[in-house]
Design a protein around this motif. Structure first.
Motif, PDB file in Angstrom:
ATOM      1  N   CYS A 134       0.805  -1.372  -0.156  1.00 42.27           N
ATOM      2  CA  CYS A 134       0.003   0.016   0.149  1.00 42.27           C
ATOM      3  C   CYS A 134       0.900   1.336   0.023  1.00 42.27           C
ATOM      4  O   CYS A 134       0.548   2.236  -0.625  1.00 42.27           O
ATOM      5  N   ALA A 135       1.872   1.333   0.574  1.00 40.99           N
ATOM      6  CA  ALA A 135       2.807   2.438   0.922  1.00 40.99           C
ATOM      7  C   ALA A 135       3.370   2.853  -0.565  1.00 40.99           C
ATOM      8  O   ALA A 135       3.632   3.876  -0.948  1.00 40.99           O
ATOM      9  N   ARG A 136       4.036   1.599  -1.225  1.00 42.67           N
ATOM     10  CA  ARG A 136       4.584   2.004  -2.776  1.00 42.67           C
ATOM     11  C   ARG A 136       3.441   2.369  -3.623  1.00 42.67           C
ATOM     12  O   ARG A 136       3.737   3.157  -4.397  1.00 42.67           O
ATOM     13  N   VAL A 137       2.373   1.843  -3.609  1.00 44.13           N
ATOM     14  CA  VAL A 137       1.250   2.201  -4.327  1.00 44.13           C
ATOM     15  C   VAL A 137       0.853   3.793  -4.211  1.00 44.13           C
ATOM     16  O   VAL A 137       0.642   4.418  -5.149  1.00 44.13           O
ATOM     17  N   ASP A 294     -16.387  -2.595  -5.735  1.00 42.84           N
ATOM     18  CA  ASP A 294     -17.525  -1.702  -4.857  1.00 42.84           C
ATOM     19  C   ASP A 294     -17.852  -2.771  -3.851  1.00 42.84           C
ATOM     20  O   ASP A 294     -17.759  -2.311  -2.659  1.00 42.84           O
ATOM     21  N   ARG A 295     -18.261  -3.637  -4.029  1.00 42.07           N
ATOM     22  CA  ARG A 295     -18.852  -4.653  -3.168  1.00 42.07           C
ATOM     23  C   ARG A 295     -17.727  -5.290  -2.332  1.00 42.07           C
ATOM     24  O   ARG A 295     -17.875  -5.451  -0.940  1.00 42.07           O
ATOM     25  N   ALA A 296     -16.727  -5.478  -2.906  1.00 45.98           N
ATOM     26  CA  ALA A 296     -15.624  -6.222  -2.206  1.00 45.98           C
ATOM     27  C   ALA A 296     -14.877  -5.252  -1.187  1.00 45.98           C
ATOM     28  O   ALA A 296     -14.580  -5.549  -0.120  1.00 45.98           O
ATOM     29  N   ARG A 297     -14.898  -3.884  -1.524  1.00 52.41           N
ATOM     30  CA  ARG A 297     -14.409  -2.886  -0.881  1.00 52.41           C
ATOM     31  C   ARG A 297     -15.446  -2.664   0.378  1.00 52.41           C
ATOM     32  O   ARG A 297     -14.853  -2.316   1.518  1.00 52.41           O
ATOM     33  N   GLU A 306     -10.074   1.215   9.638  1.00 52.25           N
ATOM     34  CA  GLU A 306      -8.850   1.839   8.866  1.00 52.25           C
ATOM     35  C   GLU A 306      -7.511   0.618   8.941  1.00 52.25           C
ATOM     36  O   GLU A 306      -6.697   1.040   8.545  1.00 52.25           O
ATOM     37  N   ARG A 307      -7.757  -0.407   9.463  1.00 48.77           N
ATOM     38  CA  ARG A 307      -6.758  -1.146   9.800  1.00 48.77           C
ATOM     39  C   ARG A 307      -6.258  -2.284   8.690  1.00 48.77           C
ATOM     40  O   ARG A 307      -7.108  -2.362   7.627  1.00 48.77           O
ATOM     41  N   ALA A 419      -7.601  -7.723   0.190  1.00 51.16           N
ATOM     42  CA  ALA A 419      -8.506  -6.845   1.107  1.00 51.16           C
ATOM     43  C   ALA A 419      -8.062  -5.591   1.591  1.00 51.16           C
ATOM     44  O   ALA A 419      -8.601  -4.400   1.512  1.00 51.16           O
ATOM     45  N   THR A 420      -6.801  -5.463   2.030  1.00 54.94           N
ATOM     46  CA  THR A 420      -5.955  -4.376   2.291  1.00 54.94           C
ATOM     47  C   THR A 420      -5.864  -3.257   1.057  1.00 54.94           C
ATOM     48  O   THR A 420      -6.171  -1.974   1.426  1.00 54.94           O
ATOM     49  N   LEU A 421      -5.817  -3.971  -0.049  1.00 54.53           N
ATOM     50  CA  LEU A 421      -5.489  -2.948  -1.197  1.00 54.53           C
ATOM     51  C   LEU A 421      -6.971  -2.424  -1.456  1.00 54.53           C
ATOM     52  O   LEU A 421      -6.871  -1.120  -1.569  1.00 54.53           O
ATOM     53  N   LEU A 422      -7.994  -3.208  -1.588  1.00 58.39           N
ATOM     54  CA  LEU A 422      -9.279  -2.684  -2.176  1.00 58.39           C
ATOM     55  C   LEU A 422      -9.654  -1.742  -0.939  1.00 58.39           C
ATOM     56  O   LEU A 422     -10.634  -0.745  -1.238  1.00 58.39           O
ATOM     57  N   ALA A 423      -9.623  -1.802   0.331  1.00 61.79           N
ATOM     58  CA  ALA A 423      -9.939  -0.934   1.442  1.00 61.79           C
ATOM     59  C   ALA A 423      -9.473   0.147   1.323  1.00 61.79           C
ATOM     60  O   ALA A 423     -10.136   1.246   1.806  1.00 61.79           O
ATOM     61  N   ARG A 424      -8.304   0.586   0.747  1.00 64.53           N
ATOM     62  CA  ARG A 424      -7.363   1.925   0.725  1.00 64.53           C
ATOM     63  C   ARG A 424      -7.409   2.445  -0.390  1.00 64.53           C
ATOM     64  O   ARG A 424      -7.264   3.460  -0.967  1.00 64.53           O
ATOM     65  N   PHE A 425      -7.576   1.649  -1.724  1.00 63.16           N
ATOM     66  CA  PHE A 425      -7.401   2.393  -3.112  1.00 63.16           C
ATOM     67  C   PHE A 425      -8.883   1.841  -4.035  1.00 63.16           C
ATOM     68  O   PHE A 425      -9.480   1.012  -3.839  1.00 63.16           O
TER      69      PHE A 425
END
Length: 457
Positions: A134-137, A294-297, A306-307, A419-425
């Motif tokens: 996530c930090a690199r993206v 969107d559904r996955a997010r 936020e975690r 899951a972490t990527l889709l929650a943030r981007f």
């Protein structure tokens, strides 16, 4: 426009299958360019397709026949000589290559390494890799990002950390370059393979890949020697610790250093490449279908807030898991499995002779019109009830005694990172930058998976 005249929905990228015989040279050119290009279109319409190309071959898309090969008569259908020729220079007679008694004792010894307890215990490493990705993206800004490359970096971080606990003896970049170098130089089908030439006849490209293989072997050998000499262990056992301690409960046999090195390289190669590919294709599919994304997010944010995702979150992420399952159906990393019949048999009513090649074209099996509704469409909901999916119609990890030992590891890692990527981007496609599915050793997205990543508040 009336519904019955509406254009069909767009489909994600796929490989055009062969509609006319290619001949020996045409097949060789196609196989060296993209192994999937030798698959006949009949393979997505029929339960079996047979032919001859130097040797007799049969492609199986019938679940009952596949069950016979992978489970009921597994000893009569060992891995083909082509498969062994491609991989033996790197991974020797490891768990992936070995047959018979030599395979059985290794499998018994290694099985506890991939127990649910140990795999769950590796979750924090996967979560850390998700954070770093996530930090690199985010640092790349809202512009185009090659998510295929990012996923390779993320999963290689995981496998190197859980293999060597970040030890200084392990040069991640050197091993990664060596793996790619071997695949580029030696992992393509040779005309000698297609003609059924004996395994002892050298394949020139593989013979010339010796320096690359030596570098890979040296990394594993040095790590094992260093760990034995120091005896140092981290706060939790890593993969090397577990393999050093692994013992066959029946024969009380442990691996020699050579066997340890071969299996370490097997897990390094298989343990990051296949999961990276699955994640890359899953992100492409989510960008392709914004409603799915969107559904996955929404599911990810409801579970995570936020975690970062953890292994404990997997039960709350069933739709994310279904996306991974559907990505594995459409783009299985091991898109073709090959076996060699040792004794005469009959499959789907067709004669199989000793020496015939029996192929399980997983790519075609997963798109077979006899087995799947709208087989080329992206539809994670088909995995809402996984028990409803016929067992031998869906084989991203193989099946039977030789089912992939790291399957649960791969799924856990993929769901945590996705899951972490889709929650943030929010990911959107770049026009004109569709990936092309190409299989050399694994099913890769040629040209990368270029997406625009928009950070969400």
């Amino acid at each position: 426009m009336p519904d019955d005249q509406s254009p069909p929905p767009a489909l994600p990228v796929r490989v055009p299958l062969v509609t006319a015989p290619l001949g020996m040279l045409g097949s060789l050119r196609a196989a060296r360019r993209n192994v999937l290009e030798i698959l006949p279109e009949l393979a997505v319409k029929q339960p079996i397709v047979s032919g001859r190309m130097g040797i007799r071959w049969h492609m199986l898309m019938d679940p009952a026949a596949i069950r016979r090969v992978l489970l009921e008569r597994v000893e009569d259908y060992p891995k083909s000589g082509v498969t062994k020729n491609l991989l033996r220079p790197v991974i020797g007679h490891s768990l992936f290559i070995a047959e018979g008694a030599h395979w059985r004792w290794q499998r018994r010894a290694v099985a506890p390494v991939f127990s649910h307890r140990h795999v769950t215990g590796l979750g924090p490493v996967m979560s850390a890799a998700a954070d770093h990705a996530c930090a690199r993206v985010a640092a790349a800004g809202p512009g185009a990002v090659d998510m295929a490359d990012e996923m390779v970096r993320a999963t290689f971080e995981v496998i190197s950390e859980i293999t060597f606990s970040g030890g200084k003896s392990f040069d991640r970049d050197a091993v990664h370059r060596a793996i790619d170098g071997y695949i580029a130089a030696a992992a393509r089908v040779s005309i000698l393979d297609m003609l059924g030439a004996p395994d002892w006849i050298p394949r020139p490209a593989r013979a010339l890949s010796g320096p690359v293989v030596k570098r890979m072997k040296a990394v594993a050998d040095d790590a094992i020697a260093s760990r034995r000499a120091s005896g140092q262990r981290g706060p939790a056992p890593d993969l090397l610790d577990l393999l050093l301690a692994a013992e066959d409960p029946e024969e009380h046999r442990r691996m020699s250093d050579a066997e340890l090195a071969d299996n370490l390289l097997t897990f390094i190669v298989a343990g990051h490449e296949t999961t990276a590919l699955t994640l890359g294709w899953a992100l492409y599919l989510c960008a392709f279908d914004p409603a799915v994304q969107d559904r996955a997010r929404a599911e990810a944010r409801a579970a995570l807030g936020e975690r970062t995702a953890t292994a404990a979150d997997l039960p709350q992420l069933p739709y994310l898991r279904a996306i991974i399952d559907e990505a594995l159906r459409l783009y299985p990393p091991a898109a073709i499995i090959s076996r060699t019949a040792q004794v005469p048999d009959r499959l789907c009513g067709r004669e199989v002779r000793a020496g015939d090649t029996v192929m399980l074209p997983i790519y075609a099996l997963h798109r077979n019109r006899l087995l799947w509704d709208r087989p080329d469409a992206f539809d994670p909901d088909r995995f809402t009830d996984r028990k409803a999916v016929p067992r031998y119609a869906y084989l991203p990890f193989g099946d039977g005694p030789r089912v992939c030992i790291g399957a649960s590891f791969a799924v856990q890692e993929a769901v945590i990172i996705l899951a972490t990527l889709l929650a943030r981007f929010r990911f959107t496609p770049i026009p004109g930058r569709n990936p092309r599915p190409v299989m050399i050793l694994t099913l890769r997205p040629e040209g990368g998976i270029w997406l625009r990543a928009e950070a969400l508040s």
